[in-house]
Design an enzyme around this catalytic site. Structure first.
Site, PDB file in Angstrom:
ATOM      1  N   LYS A  14       0.832  -1.216   0.000  1.00 32.37           N
ATOM      2  CA  LYS A  14       0.000   0.000   0.000  1.00 32.37           C
ATOM      3  C   LYS A  14       0.859   1.254   0.000  1.00 32.37           C
ATOM      4  O   LYS A  14       0.565   2.226  -0.686  1.00 32.37           O
ATOM      5  CB  LYS A  14      -0.878   0.035   1.259  1.00 32.37           C
ATOM      6  CG  LYS A  14      -2.196  -0.649   1.135  1.00 32.37           C
ATOM      7  CD  LYS A  14      -3.113  -0.311   2.289  1.00 32.37           C
ATOM      8  CE  LYS A  14      -2.419  -0.274   3.631  1.00 32.37           C
ATOM      9  NZ  LYS A  14      -3.251   0.231   4.708  1.00 32.37           N
ATOM     10  N   ARG A  46     -11.924   0.840   8.949  1.00 31.28           N
ATOM     11  CA  ARG A  46     -11.449  -0.447   9.469  1.00 31.28           C
ATOM     12  C   ARG A  46     -12.598  -1.315   9.972  1.00 31.28           C
ATOM     13  O   ARG A  46     -12.371  -2.465  10.331  1.00 31.28           O
ATOM     14  CB  ARG A  46     -10.452  -0.222  10.612  1.00 31.28           C
ATOM     15  CG  ARG A  46      -9.120   0.324  10.138  1.00 31.28           C
ATOM     16  CD  ARG A  46      -8.214   0.649  11.296  1.00 31.28           C
ATOM     17  NE  ARG A  46      -7.020   1.351  10.849  1.00 31.28           N
ATOM     18  CZ  ARG A  46      -5.800   0.821  10.815  1.00 31.28           C
ATOM     19  NH1 ARG A  46      -5.615  -0.413  11.182  1.00 31.28           N
ATOM     20  NH2 ARG A  46      -4.771   1.535  10.414  1.00 31.28           N
ATOM     21  N   ARG A  72      11.785  -4.436   5.963  1.00 31.20           N
ATOM     22  CA  ARG A  72      11.304  -3.111   5.573  1.00 31.20           C
ATOM     23  C   ARG A  72      12.058  -1.997   6.299  1.00 31.20           C
ATOM     24  O   ARG A  72      12.328  -2.091   7.492  1.00 31.20           O
ATOM     25  CB  ARG A  72       9.807  -2.998   5.876  1.00 31.20           C
ATOM     26  CG  ARG A  72       9.186  -1.750   5.307  1.00 31.20           C
ATOM     27  CD  ARG A  72       7.705  -1.875   5.188  1.00 31.20           C
ATOM     28  NE  ARG A  72       7.029  -1.895   6.475  1.00 31.20           N
ATOM     29  CZ  ARG A  72       5.713  -1.841   6.601  1.00 31.20           C
ATOM     30  NH1 ARG A  72       4.950  -1.799   5.524  1.00 31.20           N
ATOM     31  NH2 ARG A  72       5.150  -1.850   7.791  1.00 31.20           N
ATOM     32  N   ARG A 118      11.119  -0.144  11.737  1.00 30.39           N
ATOM     33  CA  ARG A 118      10.133   0.102  12.794  1.00 30.39           C
ATOM     34  C   ARG A 118      10.184  -1.018  13.826  1.00 30.39           C
ATOM     35  O   ARG A 118      10.388  -2.173  13.485  1.00 30.39           O
ATOM     36  CB  ARG A 118       8.727   0.169  12.190  1.00 30.39           C
ATOM     37  CG  ARG A 118       8.493   1.468  11.492  1.00 30.39           C
ATOM     38  CD  ARG A 118       7.120   1.690  10.966  1.00 30.39           C
ATOM     39  NE  ARG A 118       6.153   0.649  11.226  1.00 30.39           N
ATOM     40  CZ  ARG A 118       4.944   0.629  10.689  1.00 30.39           C
ATOM     41  NH1 ARG A 118       4.594   1.588   9.860  1.00 30.39           N
ATOM     42  NH2 ARG A 118       4.095  -0.320  10.956  1.00 30.39           N
ATOM     43  N   ARG A 165      -0.463  -8.683  14.258  1.00 36.55           N
ATOM     44  CA  ARG A 165      -1.082  -7.606  13.470  1.00 36.55           C
ATOM     45  C   ARG A 165      -1.894  -8.177  12.315  1.00 36.55           C
ATOM     46  O   ARG A 165      -2.960  -7.654  11.983  1.00 36.55           O
ATOM     47  CB  ARG A 165       0.008  -6.669  12.926  1.00 36.55           C
ATOM     48  CG  ARG A 165       0.563  -5.729  13.977  1.00 36.55           C
ATOM     49  CD  ARG A 165       1.766  -4.953  13.456  1.00 36.55           C
ATOM     50  NE  ARG A 165       1.393  -3.924  12.503  1.00 36.55           N
ATOM     51  CZ  ARG A 165       2.232  -3.394  11.629  1.00 36.55           C
ATOM     52  NH1 ARG A 165       3.481  -3.810  11.555  1.00 36.55           N
ATOM     53  NH2 ARG A 165       1.828  -2.454  10.794  1.00 36.55           N
TER      54      ARG A 165
END
Length: 229
Positions: A25, A101, A140, A173, A184
């Protein structure tokens, strides 16, 4: 391989983009925004901007967040409405990222958009296998100031651990580790499945295989926007 010139694209675009963490995304949404000269409204960025602006909505949101609470659906919908009405970048359309959401949020969003004759054209879901995501996410890297994301393997920066544009350091992160990710993903699937079903019922849900290369995903998205998918 088709190029973007092969697609007859609409002049405006109003959409929601959904996808689990690591589905791409962060790569595709800004690219869509640039292609259509539309605004990319990511929930976190929008909240931070509203708080920084000191607007009445921003002050209200800050008060709730400072107390450890969750910002209400009404505040989020009003923030989106405020952007659509006052942000010049939104005149050609918008890409909503991170909202809705829940089905209730989707319904409230639809009510607000349709009241202003700005109903959604598409709800696009980037689909990818969880195991592939774990491999993707744990590599990432993010540039904190801009949100630009890279990947050690799939999309490395030109210089190790440095942002291509500013040369500032990149970070991994703290929630980009496998254990956190599995949790998650479970939350994402539980939340998003009903939202996807809601948009499917409305006839605007389109799903694309996010395990493909970013270029192939981009072409799939262009096919959706041009009515070829």
């Amino acid at each position: 391989m088709q190029s973007s010139e092969d697609f007859k694209l609409p002049k405006t675009l109003r959409m929601v983009i959904m996808g689990p963490p690591g589905s791409g995304k962060g790569t595709q949404a800004p690219r869509i925004a640039e292609k259509f000269c539309a605004c990319h409204l990511a929930t976190g960025d929008m909240l931070r901007a509203a708080v920084a602006s000191g607007s009445s909505l921003g002050r209200e949101a800050k008060q709730i967040m400072d107390a450890g609470g969750l910002v209400s659906d009404e505040i989020m919908v009003n923030m989106i409405k405020d952007n659509l009405e006052n942000n010049k970048e939104c005149s050609n359309g918008f890409i909503l990222d991170g909202f809705p959401r829940t089905v209730v949020q989707a319904q409230k969003l639809d009510e607000m958009l349709e009241a202003g004759n700005r109903g959604l054209d598409h709800a696009v879901e980037l689909k990818i296998d969880d195991a592939l995501l774990v491999a993707r996410i744990t590599g990432r890297l993010v540039h904190p100031a801009s949100g630009r994301s890279y990947h050690r393997v799939f999309s490395p920066p030109k210089h190790n651990m440095k942002d291509d544009v500013t040369g500032e350091p990149l970070v991994q992160r703290s929630d980009d580790n496998a254990d956190t990710l599995v949790k998650r993903l479970a939350t994402y699937h539980k939340q998003t499945a009903p939202v996807a079903a809601y948009y499917k019922q409305r006839g605007i849900l389109k799903q694309t295989d996010a395990a493909q290369s970013p270029t192939a995903v981009w072409n799939s998205l262009l096919a959706i926007f041009s009515g070829q998918a």
